[in-house]
Design a protein around this motif. Structure first.
Motif, PDB file in Angstrom:
ATOM      1  N   LEU A  70      11.263  14.379 -93.967  1.00  0.00           N
ATOM      2  CA  LEU A  70      11.820  13.029 -94.014  1.00  0.00           C
ATOM      3  C   LEU A  70      12.764  12.755 -92.840  1.00  0.00           C
ATOM      4  N   GLY A  71      12.381  11.809 -92.023  1.00  0.00           N
ATOM      5  CA  GLY A  71      13.223  11.393 -90.900  1.00  0.00           C
ATOM      6  C   GLY A  71      14.062  10.197 -91.316  1.00  0.00           C
ATOM      7  N   THR A  72      15.363  10.285 -91.124  1.00  0.00           N
ATOM      8  CA  THR A  72      16.247   9.164 -91.484  1.00  0.00           C
ATOM      9  C   THR A  72      16.693   8.425 -90.212  1.00  0.00           C
ATOM     10  N   HIS A  73      17.445   7.364 -90.411  1.00  0.00           N
ATOM     11  CA  HIS A  73      17.971   6.539 -89.302  1.00  0.00           C
ATOM     12  C   HIS A  73      16.839   5.894 -88.491  1.00  0.00           C
ATOM     13  N   LEU A  74      15.816   5.456 -89.186  1.00  0.00           N
ATOM     14  CA  LEU A  74      14.695   4.781 -88.515  1.00  0.00           C
ATOM     15  C   LEU A  74      15.157   3.489 -87.832  1.00  0.00           C
TER      16      LEU A  74
END
Lengths: 216, 207
Positions: A145-149
């Protein structure tokens, strides 16, 4: 009155990753998303550094096929501090796991969380994969999960690198647990704008159902 | 008796003692980094010169402490050790200047050194590395142009300027770009991906 046709499930989810990547934020914001609310900056500002195992939950109704499910997502949020960092202001991940490992009976989903605008947080997932692998079971699902998209111009990772990272993670878990048959995917979200959060909620819910079916 | 000559030699010896104290301070700084040995050798030379100056001053005053040692022989030895002293000091200064301003190797040599350090074929490095990258300095807000050879040249000890980060199946290269800004040198850590494309920068720091 409870609807007898609704299948009720509680799934256990552990987000892992470096400090300040958004593990607690995702868990808390998903609770708002599950109630149909939009996230806002005020919620995010109220989130503090995790110093022990924190418990967050969200309940969501989802339809998969022709069945309706009411799924409670029980998040077990550990600190993002590594034992070797020597941070005295709270417990490290390893200390927390040492205390709680007897009570963590199963993990349905492990969320490997990183900050899309911090390349190092992605590469450090190698460390977190090693740290959490003993808590996995053969049906645990994984999510990269990549955040700060929302930080469009400051994103430091390419789609190609994320895909390579996911393949690497799958191989690492398979090497450690040859019988592992869980599924994995990657997703990028923004806790600030709410982008992809509903998709995340649905993905985690589906993973819990899938993981439970595999364990039967 | 040559009193005036003896006086001048004594003044020279006092100046030399000043130099000895400076050497001791340098040794005190460098010993923490295990780099003090050349300065210990230089300090022993200064001790030797002090002995020579003292001996000559006494000879000017008509006192001969060592009867077998002539002034001609002593001067010859002092000339020899002075030359060694100057060469050693020049080499130390050269190394210091290289550390501050970088070494004078060509682009090709620098790329070879980089390739060897990161364990990447030289051809690949030459194909992937751009001639010019640019990043804005967070202190002066000016565009800082750099290249991989520049970074290698600026860090004769390459491990101080290039760090290889591996994890999650990908490799990143952290380069410390040196830049003169305001009243001193700053280093901007920049991250490059496996194709040597610029990816990110971190806050700069004063060198």
């Amino acid at each position: 009155m409870t609807n007898p046709n609704i299948i009720r499930l509680t799934g256990f989810i552990m987000p892992v990753g470096n400090g300040a990547v958004g593990k607690t934020s995702v868990s808390r914001i998903l609770e708002y998303t599950s109630r149909g609310k939009k996230p806002n900056e005020e919620i995010l500002l109220g989130i503090q550094k995790t110093k022990n195992l924190e418990f967050e939950y969200a309940t969501t109704n989802q339809v998969f096929g022709n069945r309706e499910f009411s799924i409670t997502l029980q998040f077990l949020v550990p600190p993002g501090q590594k034992e070797e960092d020597g941070d005295p202001s709270g417990r490290s991940f390893q200390q927390v796991i040492e205390i709680f490992k007897e009570t963590i009976r199963r993990l349905d989903v492990v969320i490997f969380t990183y900050d899309l605008s911090n390349r190092q947080s992605f590469q450090d997932l190698e460390y977190w994969a090693d740290a959490v692998k003993e808590l996995l079971n053969d049906a645990s699902h994984m999510l990269l999960l990549g955040t700060h998209l929302d930080r469009n111009e400051r994103i430091e990772l390419t789609e190609e690198e994320i895909t390579a990272g996911l393949a690497h993670l799958q191989k690492k878990v398979s090497d450690f647990r040859p019988g592992w048959k869980g599924k994995s995917a990657h997703l990028e979200v923004s806790n600030l704008t709410g982008e992809n959060l509903e998709l995340l909620l649905r993905y985690i819910s589906g993973s819990i159902i899938s993981s439970r079916r595999m364990m039967r | 008796m040559l009193i005036l000559n003896a006086l001048i030699v004594v003044v020279s010896a006092i100046i030399l003692v000043g130099g000895l104290f400076v050497s001791f301070r340098i040794i005190r700084i460098l010993r923490n980094y295990n780099l003090g040995r050349p300065w210990i050798i230089l300090s022993s030379f200064i001790f030797f010169f002090l002995f020579g100056y003292g001996y000559i001053a006494l000879r000017f005053l008509g006192i001969n402490l060592i009867s077998g040692l002539s002034i001609e022989n002593l001067m010859t030895v002092i000339f020899l050790f002075s030359a060694i002293f100057v060469v050693t000091l020049s080499v130390l200064n050269l190394n210091l200047m290289r550390n501050v301003f970088g070494s004078g190797i060509s682009d090709a040599e620098a790329l070879n050194k980089f390739a060897q350090y990161v364990h990447m074929p030289v051809r690949k490095v030459r194909a992937l590395a751009k001639r010019d990258y640019a990043v804005n300095c967070d202190a002066c807000n000016m565009a800082v142009h750099y290249s991989i050879p520049n970074v290698v040249r600026a860090h004769p000890q390459i491990e101080r300027g290039v760090v290889v980060d591996k994890g999650m199946g990908i490799t990143s290269y952290r380069l410390y770009v040196r830049h003169f800004c305001g009243n001193g040198f700053r280093e901007i850590p920049v991250s490059h991906d496996h194709k040597l494309e610029y990816r990110a920068k971190r806050p700069s720091r004063l060198v």
